[in-house]
Design a protein around this motif. Structure first.
Motif, PDB file in Angstrom:
ATOM      1  N   LEU A  28      16.165  29.754  42.992  1.00  0.00           N
ATOM      2  CA  LEU A  28      14.802  30.200  43.262  1.00  0.00           C
ATOM      3  C   LEU A  28      14.497  30.409  44.735  1.00  0.00           C
ATOM      4  CD1 LEU A  28      12.723  27.992  40.776  1.00  0.00           C
ATOM      5  CD2 LEU A  28      13.302  30.408  40.547  1.00  0.00           C
ATOM      6  N   GLU A  29      15.153  29.633  45.600  1.00  0.00           N
ATOM      7  CA  GLU A  29      14.735  29.621  46.998  1.00  0.00           C
ATOM      8  C   GLU A  29      15.759  30.127  47.986  1.00  0.00           C
ATOM      9  OE1 GLU A  29      13.119  25.777  48.029  1.00  0.00           O
ATOM     10  OE2 GLU A  29      12.600  25.437  45.927  1.00  0.00           O
ATOM     11  N   GLY A  30      17.046  30.102  47.624  1.00  0.00           N
ATOM     12  CA  GLY A  30      18.049  30.542  48.571  1.00  0.00           C
ATOM     13  C   GLY A  30      18.853  29.397  49.151  1.00  0.00           C
ATOM     14  N   GLY A  31      19.208  29.498  50.437  1.00  0.00           N
ATOM     15  CA  GLY A  31      20.165  28.585  51.037  1.00  0.00           C
ATOM     16  C   GLY A  31      19.660  27.170  51.269  1.00  0.00           C
ATOM     17  N   LEU A  32      20.630  26.230  51.233  1.00  0.00           N
ATOM     18  CA  LEU A  32      20.364  24.815  51.491  1.00  0.00           C
ATOM     19  C   LEU A  32      21.500  24.241  52.322  1.00  0.00           C
ATOM     20  CD1 LEU A  32      19.345  23.170  48.071  1.00  0.00           C
ATOM     21  CD2 LEU A  32      17.917  23.305  50.103  1.00  0.00           C
ATOM     22  N   THR A  33      21.176  23.407  53.283  1.00  0.00           N
ATOM     23  CA  THR A  33      22.193  22.610  53.952  1.00  0.00           C
ATOM     24  C   THR A  33      22.312  21.278  53.223  1.00  0.00           C
ATOM     25  OG1 THR A  33      20.618  21.538  55.434  1.00  0.00           O
ATOM     26  CG2 THR A  33      21.576  23.632  56.186  1.00  0.00           C
ATOM     27  N   VAL A  34      23.324  20.517  53.553  1.00  0.00           N
ATOM     28  CA  VAL A  34      23.473  19.191  52.957  1.00  0.00           C
ATOM     29  C   VAL A  34      22.256  18.332  53.279  1.00  0.00           C
ATOM     30  CG1 VAL A  34      24.810  17.046  53.034  1.00  0.00           C
ATOM     31  CG2 VAL A  34      25.994  19.248  52.929  1.00  0.00           C
ATOM     32  N   ALA A  35      21.780  18.427  54.520  1.00  0.00           N
ATOM     33  CA  ALA A  35      20.605  17.642  54.918  1.00  0.00           C
ATOM     34  C   ALA A  35      19.371  18.047  54.114  1.00  0.00           C
ATOM     35  CB  ALA A  35      20.341  17.814  56.411  1.00  0.00           C
ATOM     36  N   ASP A  36      19.200  19.356  53.912  1.00  0.00           N
ATOM     37  CA  ASP A  36      18.068  19.843  53.106  1.00  0.00           C
ATOM     38  C   ASP A  36      18.133  19.270  51.690  1.00  0.00           C
ATOM     39  OD1 ASP A  36      17.152  21.434  55.195  1.00  0.00           O
ATOM     40  OD2 ASP A  36      18.267  23.198  54.509  1.00  0.00           O
ATOM     41  N   ALA A  37      19.344  19.341  51.104  1.00  0.00           N
ATOM     42  CA  ALA A  37      19.520  18.867  49.730  1.00  0.00           C
ATOM     43  C   ALA A  37      19.237  17.372  49.623  1.00  0.00           C
ATOM     44  CB  ALA A  37      20.944  19.178  49.258  1.00  0.00           C
ATOM     45  N   LEU A  88       6.738  33.298  47.142  1.00  0.00           N
ATOM     46  CA  LEU A  88       5.550  32.666  46.583  1.00  0.00           C
ATOM     47  C   LEU A  88       5.522  31.180  46.916  1.00  0.00           C
ATOM     48  CD1 LEU A  88       5.070  34.148  42.996  1.00  0.00           C
ATOM     49  CD2 LEU A  88       3.295  33.910  44.733  1.00  0.00           C
ATOM     50  N   ARG A  89       6.663  30.533  46.708  1.00  0.00           N
ATOM     51  CA  ARG A  89       6.732  29.089  46.922  1.00  0.00           C
ATOM     52  C   ARG A  89       6.463  28.724  48.372  1.00  0.00           C
ATOM     53  NH1 ARG A  89       9.782  24.840  48.405  1.00  0.00           N
ATOM     54  NH2 ARG A  89       9.570  22.990  47.086  1.00  0.00           N
ATOM     55  N   GLN A  90       7.138  29.414  49.287  1.00  0.00           N
ATOM     56  CA  GLN A  90       6.985  29.084  50.700  1.00  0.00           C
ATOM     57  C   GLN A  90       5.553  29.315  51.173  1.00  0.00           C
ATOM     58  OE1 GLN A  90       9.196  27.510  52.575  1.00  0.00           O
ATOM     59  NE2 GLN A  90      10.471  27.430  50.751  1.00  0.00           N
ATOM     60  N   ALA A  91       4.935  30.384  50.698  1.00  0.00           N
ATOM     61  CA  ALA A  91       3.553  30.667  51.089  1.00  0.00           C
ATOM     62  C   ALA A  91       2.591  29.645  50.503  1.00  0.00           C
ATOM     63  CB  ALA A  91       3.167  32.078  50.643  1.00  0.00           C
ATOM     64  N   ALA A  92       2.921  29.125  49.308  1.00  0.00           N
ATOM     65  CA  ALA A  92       2.004  28.242  48.591  1.00  0.00           C
ATOM     66  C   ALA A  92       2.038  26.800  49.074  1.00  0.00           C
ATOM     67  CB  ALA A  92       2.313  28.272  47.096  1.00  0.00           C
ATOM     68  N   LEU A  93       3.169  26.339  49.591  1.00  0.00           N
ATOM     69  CA  LEU A  93       3.320  24.913  49.891  1.00  0.00           C
ATOM     70  C   LEU A  93       2.213  24.335  50.782  1.00  0.00           C
ATOM     71  CD1 LEU A  93       7.199  24.555  50.272  1.00  0.00           C
ATOM     72  CD2 LEU A  93       5.741  23.623  48.460  1.00  0.00           C
ATOM     73  N   PRO A  94       1.827  24.991  51.883  1.00  0.00           N
ATOM     74  CA  PRO A  94       0.744  24.412  52.693  1.00  0.00           C
ATOM     75  C   PRO A  94      -0.570  24.311  51.923  1.00  0.00           C
ATOM     76  CG  PRO A  94       1.930  26.115  53.919  1.00  0.00           C
ATOM     77  CD  PRO A  94       2.384  26.212  52.498  1.00  0.00           C
TER      78      PRO A  94
END
Length: 253
Positions: A28-37, A88-94
């Motif tokens: 749904l969102e794209g890339g993740l680093t290990v720290a993000d995960a 949508l998700r990134q815009a909605a989070l705040p």
């Protein structure tokens, strides 16, 4: 016919749940680093690394030269929808975080695909008794607040077509559903009292595109013991204001 509410398995396997959540995030969102995960799951980096390595092994993920993990071949079939959901998700989070502070309850952003809805963003409140995050979960559209909002936008023919290919056990009482959708359309919001889960009340409003089409549902969920009918209109007004602010952010991109 009502569809039975999904319940957590009696013997849940945390590692499997974590892996499935990571796969959903990648899709749904794209890339993740290990720290993000690790941060998203609330686990140690070593645990996140092992989970991501298994997803790579089974082609659910790939790791690029910058050590960022992305959706692999198994998930790429749905890559066309990822960018929209991610935006949508990134815009909605705040806006979700502000709603939690204002309403004191958990809030959600949900989209529809056919006769199902997927929760793409959730923000939990901090009360001990609360509705937990359903991010990434899929439910029958007619059982969720956002699903009712988004189905209410369809014409009669579109609604019939949506359920034409569904298994009989998954098709609701269409006459009753049409009556409910007419009410939702007239009110401009949806009230869900125990429809998807006993003891939970949810209220939602649509989020619209620049062309005016409803593209998501913004909702608040709370234990029924805290629902005060007298607060319905004020809650709808707060949600509508947040939805309007989110729409402006989306249209300005």
């Amino acid at each position: 016919m009502a569809t039975e509410m999904k319940q957590p398995p009696a013997y849940a396997i945390a590692s499997v749940d974590h892996a499935l959540r990571l796969a959903t995030i990648l899709q749904l969102e794209g890339g993740l680093t290990v720290a993000d995960a690790a941060e998203r799951l609330g686990v140690a980096r070593s645990t996140a690394h092992r989970l991501l390595a298994m997803l790579v092994y089974r082609d659910f993920a790939v790791r690029d030269d910058t050590k960022v993990y992305r959706a692999g071949p198994v998930l790429e079939l749905a890559s066309h929808s990822r960018s929209t959901a991610s935006r949508l998700r990134q815009a909605a989070l705040p806006h979700l975080d502000r709603l939690v502070d204002e309403l004191g309850e958990s809030v959600n952003l949900t989209v529809r695909t056919g006769s199902t809805t997927r929760f793409i963003a959730c923000a939990e409140c901090r009360q001990a008794l609360r509705v937990g995050s359903r991010e990434g979960m899929v439910f029958p559209a007619h059982q969720t607040t956002a699903g009712l909002l988004l189905l209410s936008e369809l014409t009669g023919e579109e609604l019939d077509s949506t359920y034409a290919g569904a298994a009989q056990a998954e098709v609701p009482d269409m006459d009753q559903l049409r009556r409910e959708l007419t009410k939702v359309r007239r009110n401009g919001f949806a009230l869900n009292q125990g429809r998807s889960e006993r003891g939970v009340v949810a209220i939602g409003v649509p989020v619209r595109s620049g062309e005016g089409a409803a593209i998501a549902g913004l909702s608040v969920s709370m234990p029924s013991v805290r629902y005060d009918r007298g607060r319905l209109r004020p809650i709808v007004a707060i949600l509508a204001s947040a939805a309007s602010a989110l729409e402006k952010d989306l249209h300005s991109e």
